[in-house]
Design a protein around this motif. Structure first.
Motif, PDB file in Angstrom:
ATOM      1  N   VAL A  53       0.854  -1.191   0.000  1.00  0.00           N
ATOM      2  CA  VAL A  53       0.000   0.000   0.000  1.00  0.00           C
ATOM      3  C   VAL A  53       0.888   1.239   0.000  1.00  0.00           C
ATOM      4  O   VAL A  53       1.619   1.492   0.965  1.00  0.00           O
ATOM      5  N   VAL A  54       0.817   2.002  -1.067  1.00  0.00           N
ATOM      6  CA  VAL A  54       1.631   3.202  -1.233  1.00  0.00           C
ATOM      7  C   VAL A  54       0.726   4.427  -1.131  1.00  0.00           C
ATOM      8  O   VAL A  54      -0.269   4.522  -1.861  1.00  0.00           O
ATOM      9  N   GLY A  55       1.064   5.339  -0.233  1.00  0.00           N
ATOM     10  CA  GLY A  55       0.301   6.575  -0.165  1.00  0.00           C
ATOM     11  C   GLY A  55      -0.259   6.912   1.195  1.00  0.00           C
ATOM     12  O   GLY A  55      -1.034   7.867   1.335  1.00  0.00           O
ATOM     13  N   VAL A  56       0.131   6.171   2.236  1.00  0.00           N
ATOM     14  CA  VAL A  56      -0.305   6.542   3.584  1.00  0.00           C
ATOM     15  C   VAL A  56       0.446   7.804   4.010  1.00  0.00           C
ATOM     16  O   VAL A  56       1.677   7.834   3.996  1.00  0.00           O
ATOM     17  N   ALA A  57      -0.300   8.839   4.358  1.00  0.00           N
ATOM     18  CA  ALA A  57       0.302  10.063   4.894  1.00  0.00           C
ATOM     19  C   ALA A  57       0.095  10.164   6.395  1.00  0.00           C
ATOM     20  O   ALA A  57       0.951  10.643   7.128  1.00  0.00           O
TER      21      ALA A  57
ATOM     22  N   ALA B 124      -5.384  -0.211   3.904  1.00  0.00           N
ATOM     23  CA  ALA B 124      -4.480  -1.095   4.642  1.00  0.00           C
ATOM     24  C   ALA B 124      -5.197  -1.793   5.790  1.00  0.00           C
ATOM     25  O   ALA B 124      -5.056  -3.009   5.990  1.00  0.00           O
ATOM     26  N   GLN B 125      -5.985  -1.038   6.548  1.00  0.00           N
ATOM     27  CA  GLN B 125      -6.711  -1.637   7.666  1.00  0.00           C
ATOM     28  C   GLN B 125      -7.718  -2.674   7.179  1.00  0.00           C
ATOM     29  O   GLN B 125      -7.833  -3.773   7.755  1.00  0.00           O
ATOM     30  N   ALA B 126      -8.423  -2.355   6.125  1.00  0.00           N
ATOM     31  CA  ALA B 126      -9.420  -3.293   5.588  1.00  0.00           C
ATOM     32  C   ALA B 126      -8.750  -4.548   5.057  1.00  0.00           C
ATOM     33  O   ALA B 126      -9.279  -5.666   5.219  1.00  0.00           O
ATOM     34  N   PHE B 127      -7.588  -4.403   4.426  1.00  0.00           N
ATOM     35  CA  PHE B 127      -6.868  -5.575   3.920  1.00  0.00           C
ATOM     36  C   PHE B 127      -6.468  -6.498   5.069  1.00  0.00           C
ATOM     37  O   PHE B 127      -6.631  -7.719   4.987  1.00  0.00           O
ATOM     38  N   VAL B 128      -5.919  -5.910   6.126  1.00  0.00           N
ATOM     39  CA  VAL B 128      -5.506  -6.716   7.281  1.00  0.00           C
ATOM     40  C   VAL B 128      -6.715  -7.401   7.915  1.00  0.00           C
ATOM     41  O   VAL B 128      -6.676  -8.594   8.254  1.00  0.00           O
TER      42      VAL B 128
ATOM     43  N   ASP C  60       2.042   0.483  12.899  1.00  0.00           N
ATOM     44  CA  ASP C  60       1.903  -0.265  14.152  1.00  0.00           C
ATOM     45  C   ASP C  60       0.473  -0.735  14.352  1.00  0.00           C
ATOM     46  O   ASP C  60       0.223  -1.882  14.769  1.00  0.00           O
ATOM     47  N   ALA C  61      -0.486   0.129  14.053  1.00  0.00           N
ATOM     48  CA  ALA C  61      -1.897  -0.195  14.284  1.00  0.00           C
ATOM     49  C   ALA C  61      -2.372  -1.338  13.409  1.00  0.00           C
ATOM     50  O   ALA C  61      -3.176  -2.177  13.846  1.00  0.00           O
ATOM     51  N   VAL C  62      -1.898  -1.374  12.164  1.00  0.00           N
ATOM     52  CA  VAL C  62      -2.369  -2.424  11.246  1.00  0.00           C
ATOM     53  C   VAL C  62      -1.449  -3.643  11.253  1.00  0.00           C
ATOM     54  O   VAL C  62      -1.742  -4.642  10.599  1.00  0.00           O
ATOM     55  N   GLY C  63      -0.336  -3.561  11.981  1.00  0.00           N
ATOM     56  CA  GLY C  63       0.595  -4.673  12.018  1.00  0.00           C
ATOM     57  C   GLY C  63       1.338  -4.872  10.711  1.00  0.00           C
ATOM     58  O   GLY C  63       1.570  -6.020  10.284  1.00  0.00           O
TER      59      GLY C  63
ATOM     60  N   ALA D 117     -21.885  10.877   5.058  1.00  0.00           N
ATOM     61  CA  ALA D 117     -20.506  11.319   5.247  1.00  0.00           C
ATOM     62  C   ALA D 117     -19.609  10.110   5.029  1.00  0.00           C
ATOM     63  O   ALA D 117     -19.635   9.149   5.803  1.00  0.00           O
ATOM     64  N   LEU D 118     -18.833  10.126   3.966  1.00  0.00           N
ATOM     65  CA  LEU D 118     -17.965   8.994   3.657  1.00  0.00           C
ATOM     66  C   LEU D 118     -16.806   8.911   4.636  1.00  0.00           C
ATOM     67  O   LEU D 118     -16.360   9.914   5.192  1.00  0.00           O
ATOM     68  N   THR D 119     -16.310   7.687   4.837  1.00  0.00           N
ATOM     69  CA  THR D 119     -15.149   7.462   5.696  1.00  0.00           C
ATOM     70  C   THR D 119     -14.110   6.658   4.924  1.00  0.00           C
ATOM     71  O   THR D 119     -14.409   6.025   3.903  1.00  0.00           O
ATOM     72  N   ILE D 120     -12.886   6.660   5.433  1.00  0.00           N
ATOM     73  CA  ILE D 120     -11.847   5.869   4.788  1.00  0.00           C
ATOM     74  C   ILE D 120     -12.153   4.380   4.904  1.00  0.00           C
ATOM     75  O   ILE D 120     -11.720   3.584   4.060  1.00  0.00           O
ATOM     76  N   ALA D 121     -12.925   3.987   5.910  1.00  0.00           N
ATOM     77  CA  ALA D 121     -13.325   2.585   6.028  1.00  0.00           C
ATOM     78  C   ALA D 121     -14.244   2.184   4.875  1.00  0.00           C
ATOM     79  O   ALA D 121     -14.165   1.054   4.375  1.00  0.00           O
ATOM     80  N   ASP D 122     -15.097   3.101   4.434  1.00  0.00           N
ATOM     81  CA  ASP D 122     -15.961   2.819   3.283  1.00  0.00           C
ATOM     82  C   ASP D 122     -15.116   2.521   2.049  1.00  0.00           C
ATOM     83  O   ASP D 122     -15.407   1.603   1.285  1.00  0.00           O
ATOM     84  N   ILE D 123     -14.065   3.306   1.856  1.00  0.00           N
ATOM     85  CA  ILE D 123     -13.194   3.113   0.703  1.00  0.00           C
ATOM     86  C   ILE D 123     -12.450   1.795   0.833  1.00  0.00           C
ATOM     87  O   ILE D 123     -12.332   1.020  -0.122  1.00  0.00           O
ATOM     88  N   GLY D 124     -11.955   1.520   2.037  1.00  0.00           N
ATOM     89  CA  GLY D 124     -11.230   0.276   2.266  1.00  0.00           C
ATOM     90  C   GLY D 124     -12.065  -0.963   2.005  1.00  0.00           C
ATOM     91  O   GLY D 124     -11.564  -1.954   1.447  1.00  0.00           O
TER      92      GLY D 124
END
Length: 254
Positions: free
Chosen positions: A11-15, A25-29, A53-56, A218-225
């Motif tokens: 996953v490229v692009g985490v800021a 990344a979280q959804a993949f894990v 760290d959070a996503v391992g 209201a969209l969230t990053i979890a929706d995208i994941g």
């Protein structure tokens, strides 16, 4: 079994914790994959490390796509650890502020070239490096926006850049298809991210999008994941060269 059990995702692009790439990344894990993440420079690392760290994340690697050799080093590290990659997320875009905030007709040649290199050509380079590592086929996902299809106020030169990205993903889908590598784009509606904050009047754009979208959500990053997991999984076999809108239905409005 979970949708991505046994798969390896780069996953490229985490800021930071609010990035769309973080949601992926979280959804993949959560779906059973192992992930590698990147950060653009030492200053950014302090914001990306908590996400890793959070996503391992099994790897956290530097990747500035303008720095010679860094992209190759990332893929070499992934190959050394796993011998393959199954999922690649390209979630990066950039345009110098002086060109982003001006009219398209006033965009400098240098600014336009840099925006295209970072936002579009980097996808081509990543796909080229991922191809030999996707030994069992794979899924490449990139991030676009409705401003690549229609003119959106204040999106300015990033509209033509995203249009180029969308044309590029279709070409890659055709070229990599025989190796069972699928290439698709996610097109989220506006939501609060670091990238979005660089666009003028972005809060107003979010409010207007929510008001006009049929779902008014209201969209969230979890929706995208969650949608990224679907497109990366075997359930999406046969889906390639597509743009999947995640905007509460906004893109269907005239």
């Amino acid at each position: 079994m979970s949708a991505l059990d046994g798969k390896v995702a780069l996953v490229v692009g985490v800021a930071n914790e609010h990035s769309i790439a973080t949601g992926c990344a979280q959804a993949f894990v959560d779906a059973g994959a192992e992930v590698a993440l990147t950060y653009v420079n030492a200053r950014a690392q302090s914001f990306v490390q908590p996400v890793a760290d959070a996503v391992g994340a099994k790897l956290l690697l530097p990747l500035d796509v303008e720095a010679e050799g860094e992209m190759e080093a990332v893929f070499a590290a992934v190959q050394q650890k796993w011998g393959r990659v199954d999922i690649l997320v390209h979630s990066i875009a950039y345009c110098p502020a002086e060109d982003l905030h001006g009219r398209v007709v006033d965009c400098s040649a240098k600014g336009f070239a840099r925006a295209m290199d970072i936002s579009v050509h980097s996808l081509i380079r990543m796909a080229r490096l991922a191809e030999p590592l996707m030994t069992n086929g794979g899924a490449i996902l990139t991030m676009t926006y409705y401003g690549g299809e229609k003119v959106v106020d204040h999106y300015n030169v990033m509209g033509p850049v995203k249009a180029a990205l969308e044309g590029t993903l279709r070409a890659l889908a055709v070229e990599l298809g025989p190796k069972r590598i699928r290439v698709n784009a996610l097109s989220p509606g506006p939501l609060q991210t670091r990238a979005g904050s660089g666009i003028a009047h972005f809060d107003a754009l979010i409010d207007a999008a929510r008001a006009r979208a049929p779902e008014h959500i209201a969209l969230t990053i979890a929706d995208i994941g969650n949608v990224a997991v679907m497109l990366a999984s075997n359930a999406a076999r046969g889906v390639s060269g597509d743009i999947t809108h995640i905007d509460g239905g906004l893109h269907v409005r005239a």
